[in-house]
Design an enzyme around this catalytic site. Sequence first.
Site, mmCIF file in Angstrom:
data_model
loop_
_atom_site.group_PDB
_atom_site.id
_atom_site.type_symbol
_atom_site.label_atom_id
_atom_site.label_comp_id
_atom_site.label_asym_id
_atom_site.label_seq_id
_atom_site.Cartn_x
_atom_site.Cartn_y
_atom_site.Cartn_z
ATOM 1 N N CYS A 81 88.196 -15.009 84.749
ATOM 2 C CA CYS A 81 87.516 -14.670 85.991
ATOM 3 C C CYS A 81 86.942 -13.257 85.921
ATOM 4 O O CYS A 81 85.995 -13.014 85.196
ATOM 5 C CB CYS A 81 88.477 -14.854 87.163
ATOM 6 S SG CYS A 81 87.667 -14.837 88.759
ATOM 7 N N HIS A 190 91.249 -20.370 86.447
ATOM 8 C CA HIS A 190 92.482 -19.592 86.255
ATOM 9 C C HIS A 190 93.610 -20.427 85.659
ATOM 10 O O HIS A 190 94.424 -20.978 86.410
ATOM 11 C CB HIS A 190 92.951 -19.038 87.599
ATOM 12 C CG HIS A 190 92.083 -17.944 88.127
ATOM 13 N ND1 HIS A 190 92.356 -16.619 87.929
ATOM 14 C CD2 HIS A 190 90.937 -17.989 88.829
ATOM 15 C CE1 HIS A 190 91.420 -15.882 88.499
ATOM 16 N NE2 HIS A 190 90.538 -16.693 89.050
ATOM 17 N N GLU A 192 96.271 -19.418 84.389
ATOM 18 C CA GLU A 192 97.592 -18.827 84.676
ATOM 19 C C GLU A 192 98.166 -19.311 86.004
ATOM 20 O O GLU A 192 99.350 -19.141 86.256
ATOM 21 C CB GLU A 192 97.512 -17.288 84.640
ATOM 22 C CG GLU A 192 96.902 -16.611 85.867
ATOM 23 C CD GLU A 192 95.380 -16.663 85.897
ATOM 24 O OE1 GLU A 192 94.783 -17.474 85.172
ATOM 25 O OE2 GLU A 192 94.792 -15.877 86.678
#
Lengths: 221, 81
Positions: A81, A190, A192
């Site tokens: 990002c 994302h 994560e």
Amino acid sequence: MVTFPGSLDDTDAARAVRYAGAEPVPLWHADRDLRGIDAAILPGGFSYGDYLRCGAIARYSPVMSSLVPAARKGLPVLGICNGFQVLCEAHLLPGALTRNARLKFIHVDVRLTVAGAGTPWTRDYATGQELIIPVKNGEGAYVADDATLDALERDGAVIARYADGAPNGSARDIAGIRNEAGNVVGLMPHPEHAIDPLTGPSADGLGFFTSAVREFAGARV
Amino acid sequence: MSRVIVDVMLKPEIHDPQGDAVLSASRRLGFGTITSVRQGKIFELEIDGPADDAALAAARELAAELLANPVIEEFTLRSAE
């Protein structure tokens, strides 16, 4: 794990690194010393308040003055990002990220198709595999001129695409790309936030982190 | 002291959703003759000394390096006063 003033997702990304079996090493934006890291992650957020352009100020931070040459020498770097925006501003990746087509900040779980499984960050995936991973950005529309886009396609440098069309107006539904050498990867969604079904929509994102760990550990995690 | 103005605009081929939003708002306000809006940035640089060739060259370098992203933007330079 680099933290800029305004980084938001460094804690989740550090958790993902731990889930993958490695030790996250915190690097502050003012650090020039990379502390012997095997790989670097530039997390999501709004580094330096996204002033000027997203990632434009972060590019000139002290930590980047060490990271850019290291990346050019082959250090694996994943930009997520805002981290992707920093890598583009630093010219480690071609193109740029611009404001979403309909101006809205988008936060939604998206279906991604892995397009390039051959990088240190994507080895644990198969090309064509589908992943469910959250995307959340206001300036996530990937743009580059047609020649650059054609070169990315020709070289297999698009590593992930939005399977159901880009929610943000990204050229050719591009969600992530790699550099020529393959060690630098930028990704708008994302991973994560998708490492454990308890806290995310899936565990599909963990593969980015286990891929990198396996690259150095020499064993599957 | 002198001043140099740097205008930064998105390249014509880059979609400008902010400009589009301003355009649709201007239509709602009744400005029917306005057909296109592009949004850019202006930087005012104050320079120690005259805006001579060397100062303009330095400003140009800054614009190319930091103020504009050449992938998506173009810039023009002018000296003020």
